[in-house]
Design a protein around this motif. Structure first.
Motif, PDB file in Angstrom:
ATOM      1  N   LEU A   1       0.859  -1.164   0.000  1.00 17.12           N
ATOM      2  CA  LEU A   1       0.000   0.000   0.000  1.00 17.12           C
ATOM      3  C   LEU A   1       0.908   1.230   0.000  1.00 17.12           C
ATOM      4  O   LEU A   1       1.447   1.624   1.038  1.00 17.12           O
ATOM      5  N   ALA A   2       1.099   1.819  -1.171  1.00 13.27           N
ATOM      6  CA  ALA A   2       2.075   2.902  -1.286  1.00 13.27           C
ATOM      7  C   ALA A   2       1.897   3.623  -2.605  1.00 13.27           C
ATOM      8  O   ALA A   2       1.320   3.093  -3.560  1.00 13.27           O
ATOM      9  N   GLU A   3       2.415   4.837  -2.647  1.00 16.26           N
ATOM     10  CA  GLU A   3       2.456   5.616  -3.887  1.00 16.26           C
ATOM     11  C   GLU A   3       3.540   5.039  -4.790  1.00 16.26           C
ATOM     12  O   GLU A   3       4.620   4.656  -4.321  1.00 16.26           O
ATOM     13  N   ALA A   4       3.245   4.965  -6.076  1.00 14.96           N
ATOM     14  CA  ALA A   4       4.133   4.263  -7.006  1.00 14.96           C
ATOM     15  C   ALA A   4       5.503   4.926  -7.115  1.00 14.96           C
ATOM     16  O   ALA A   4       6.533   4.235  -7.179  1.00 14.96           O
ATOM     17  N   GLY A   5       5.546   6.252  -7.165  1.00 12.68           N
ATOM     18  CA  GLY A   5       6.827   6.928  -7.336  1.00 12.68           C
ATOM     19  C   GLY A   5       7.788   6.656  -6.200  1.00 12.68           C
ATOM     20  O   GLY A   5       8.974   6.342  -6.417  1.00 12.68           O
ATOM     21  N   GLN A   6       7.305   6.770  -4.964  1.00 15.21           N
ATOM     22  CA  GLN A   6       8.164   6.483  -3.814  1.00 15.21           C
ATOM     23  C   GLN A   6       8.622   5.036  -3.833  1.00 15.21           C
ATOM     24  O   GLN A   6       9.771   4.730  -3.472  1.00 15.21           O
ATOM     25  N   THR A   7       7.731   4.142  -4.224  1.00 16.13           N
ATOM     26  CA  THR A   7       8.081   2.722  -4.252  1.00 16.13           C
ATOM     27  C   THR A   7       9.179   2.458  -5.277  1.00 16.13           C
ATOM     28  O   THR A   7      10.135   1.713  -4.998  1.00 16.13           O
ATOM     29  N   MET A   8       9.060   3.057  -6.446  1.00 17.24           N
ATOM     30  CA  MET A   8      10.089   2.846  -7.466  1.00 17.24           C
ATOM     31  C   MET A   8      11.439   3.379  -6.997  1.00 17.24           C
ATOM     32  O   MET A   8      12.477   2.733  -7.192  1.00 17.24           O
ATOM     33  N   CYS A   9      11.437   4.542  -6.356  1.00 12.24           N
ATOM     34  CA  CYS A   9      12.698   5.092  -5.839  1.00 12.24           C
ATOM     35  C   CYS A   9      13.267   4.189  -4.749  1.00 12.24           C
ATOM     36  O   CYS A   9      14.487   3.961  -4.687  1.00 12.24           O
ATOM     37  N   GLY A  10      12.392   3.656  -3.883  1.00 15.45           N
ATOM     38  CA  GLY A  10      12.852   2.757  -2.838  1.00 15.45           C
ATOM     39  C   GLY A  10      13.430   1.470  -3.395  1.00 15.45           C
ATOM     40  O   GLY A  10      14.434   0.951  -2.882  1.00 15.45           O
ATOM     41  N   LEU A  11      12.821   0.941  -4.438  1.00 15.38           N
ATOM     42  CA  LEU A  11      13.355  -0.271  -5.053  1.00 15.38           C
ATOM     43  C   LEU A  11      14.705  -0.017  -5.710  1.00 15.38           C
ATOM     44  O   LEU A  11      15.621  -0.861  -5.640  1.00 15.38           O
ATOM     45  N   LEU A  12      14.849   1.134  -6.337  1.00 13.91           N
ATOM     46  CA  LEU A  12      16.130   1.455  -6.978  1.00 13.91           C
ATOM     47  C   LEU A  12      17.263   1.483  -5.967  1.00 13.91           C
ATOM     48  O   LEU A  12      18.406   1.112  -6.286  1.00 13.91           O
ATOM     49  N   GLU A  13      16.971   1.902  -4.738  1.00 12.23           N
ATOM     50  CA  GLU A  13      18.005   1.936  -3.703  1.00 12.23           C
ATOM     51  C   GLU A  13      18.405   0.539  -3.250  1.00 12.23           C
ATOM     52  O   GLU A  13      19.501   0.345  -2.728  1.00 12.23           O
TER      53      GLU A  13
END
Length: 531
Positions: free
Chosen positions: A312-324
């Motif tokens: 349950l999350a906003e997509a942009g933050q999730t993509m940035c978190g995955l990239l890290e």
């Protein structure tokens, strides 16, 4: 200051700069404070047009506009536009009047009376609220803008009784809070990162929820070296002609085989619904690999496809978190896998799509940066497969989701107001345009160089084709189109004819010659003969 005047000030504080509405005896009080405010007001010719304009404004800009709508018929008129916005998660604030508090629900036959107006509109809203106390206005607006900023957006309806509109409002003007969407849980990101790092055949599904973070989306699919499907509302998120982008083709066999073969699927901001993944309506879309779903709406995480991991999350933050959390790019031949699917799809050779390939090649060559807004019409259905856009928010239409007619022209006008720096093209059929012909008057009033490309096939051709396939007689679908040249003259619009790609290119090239709408009428039969 009255409640209605305070409302205008609060809208400004929340960043609203445009309102669409048709003044009526029940909304005059709203206009008392509008003239000396910073809000621009646009008068459509029908309340449905107001809703479609607000929809196009929000899709092009990413921020909501307001609609000022009278009680009763005004609200039933805008309901279709609200339904379209709800289906596609488009923010829109609809503010209406309603009869005085003492008369609500009494059935006295008052002007514009409905038994339960708020309940009627609740079905096409995220929520519908009746304001009984002027002091509660800041709180209710805060709820609406919290939805727009941090939840799955959609229309919010606020109805204000006539006596409340005119009542004094408290002087306090609370500063709107900064609202942030939910962030992904760190432990969930860690699990998702591990699954994706270990995947041999990962696949990414990018939905409309990713449009606010195109750079992150691009970086993520490249880091994963994974083919990606972008839904209709996400078209352009990866830029134009990205080697990993397979567009909105998951309804087609070659694309579905790739999806079924994926061992890990990352679905970001997409409802995984029929109008993105099953446009052939055969229930043939399936995902056999581990499914990671990311959505801002908790209910959406359990719909359509069962997830193995749900964030349950906003997509942009999730993509940035995955990239890290992901290692440096691992070679998985993503571009090769995508190219193989692209070759097997052979969209340009598909007999259903081939007639429209020159149309989109011409649009791209003549107006490469344009926002293209479509109605429910054959060329737009094809464009959902064929069109390639340079950025998100440059392609949207009513051909999916709620699937209404009459959307294209008013939504394009809203987009033109939101993005005056870009050319805007409305791509409509002659049948659908006749739902909203009056909005040519709004187009004239705005004086924006919007191109209205009419695909004239003398009726409802998509329904004709379905009737033929089902061996049903052609009843109610063969319509004589009006004289669009005469209509253009009546509404002080320019008019040009196009019969082939060359004449369409020439016509589009004249869009910027004047600050007035340009109607380009394409004779569909002549176009087909030119191929």
């Amino acid at each position: 200051m009255t409640c209605a005047q305070r409302l205008i000030r609060l809208l400004e504080a929340h960043g609203v700069d445009t309102a669409f509405g048709i003044p009526g005896v029940h909304t005059i009080e709203l206009y008392r404070g509008l003239g000396d405010s910073g809000l621009a007001h646009v008068t459509p010719r029908h309340e449905q047009g107001a809703g479609f304009m607000a929809d196009g404004y929000a899709r092009a800009s990413g921020k909501p506009a307001a609609c000022f709508i009278i009680s009763g018929p005004g609200m039933t008129n805008i309901a279709t536009a609200m339904g379209q916005a709800l289906a596609d998660s488009v923010p829109m604030l609809v503010i209406s009047s309603v009869n005085q508090r003492a008369s609500l629900g009494r059935g006295q036959g008052r002007l514009h009376e409905m038994p339960h107006q708020g309940e009627t509109l609740a079905g096409v809203s995220v929520f519908s609220h009746t304001l009984h106390d002027p002091a509660a206005l800041p709180e209710v607006l805060a709820r609406a803008f919290a939805v727009f900023a941090s939840a799955r957006p959609g229309p919010v309806h606020l109805e204000i009784p006539l006596d409340v509109m005119a009542a004094p409002a408290p002087d306090d003007m609370p500063t709107p809070a900064r609202v942030f969407p939910p962030a992904p849980a760190p432990e969930a990101l860690a699990v998702a990162g591990d699954w994706l790092a270990a995947a041999e055949r990962p696949l990414v599904l990018l939905g409309g929820g990713t449009t606010s973070a195109p750079e992150a989306a691009r970086a993520l699919v490249e880091r994963l070296d994974a083919p990606a499907f972008t839904t209709i509302n996400a078209k352009g998120v990866l830029g134009r002609d990205h080697p990993l982008d397979l567009g909105a083709t998951l309804s087609l066999p070659a694309a579905r085989r790739l999806a079924a073969e994926a061992d890990v699927v990352l679905a970001l901001g997409t409802e995984l619904g029929e109008t993105d993944y099953d446009l052939v309506f055969d229930e043939g879309f399936r995902l056999d690999g581990r499914l990671i779903r990311v959505d801002i709406d908790p209910q959406q995480l359990g719909r359509n496809q069962a997830a193995d991991l749900a964030l349950l999350a906003e997509a942009g933050q999730t993509m940035c978190g995955l990239l890290e959390r992901l290692p440096a790019s691992v070679e998985r031949d993503g571009a090769g896998r995508a190219a193989d699917v692209r070759s097997r799809l052979a969209l340009a050779a598909d007999p259903e799509l081939a007639p429209y390939v020159p149309l989109y090649a011409t649009l791209r060559e003549a107006l490469p940066e344009a926002i293209v807004v479509g109605d429910s019409t054959g060329p737009v259905y094809a464009g959902n497969f064929l069109a390639a856009m340079p950025a998100p928010r440059c392609w949207f239409n009513a051909a999916t989701g709620f699937g209404t007619l009459g959307y294209g022209l008013p939504a394009a006008l809203g987009a033109a107001l939101a993005r005056p720096d870009l050319p805007v093209v409305a791509l409509v059929g002659d049948g659908g345009l006749q739902f909203v012909l009056g909005e040519l008057g709004t187009a004239r009033d705005l004086g924006r160089p919007v191109a209205l490309v009419i695909w004239n096939n003398q009726g409802y051709d998509e329904i004709r084709r379905y009737m033929s396939m089902s061996e049903v007689p052609h009843l109610g679908v063969d319509l004589a189109a009006p004289d669009f040249r005469a209509l253009a003259e009546a509404y002080a619009c320019r008019h040009l004819d196009a019969v082939d790609p060359a004449s369409l290119h020439d016509a589009l090239g004249r869009l910027g010659e004047a600050h007035s709408p340009l109607i380009i009428e394409v004779d569909a039969a002549a176009w087909a003969a030119s191929q």
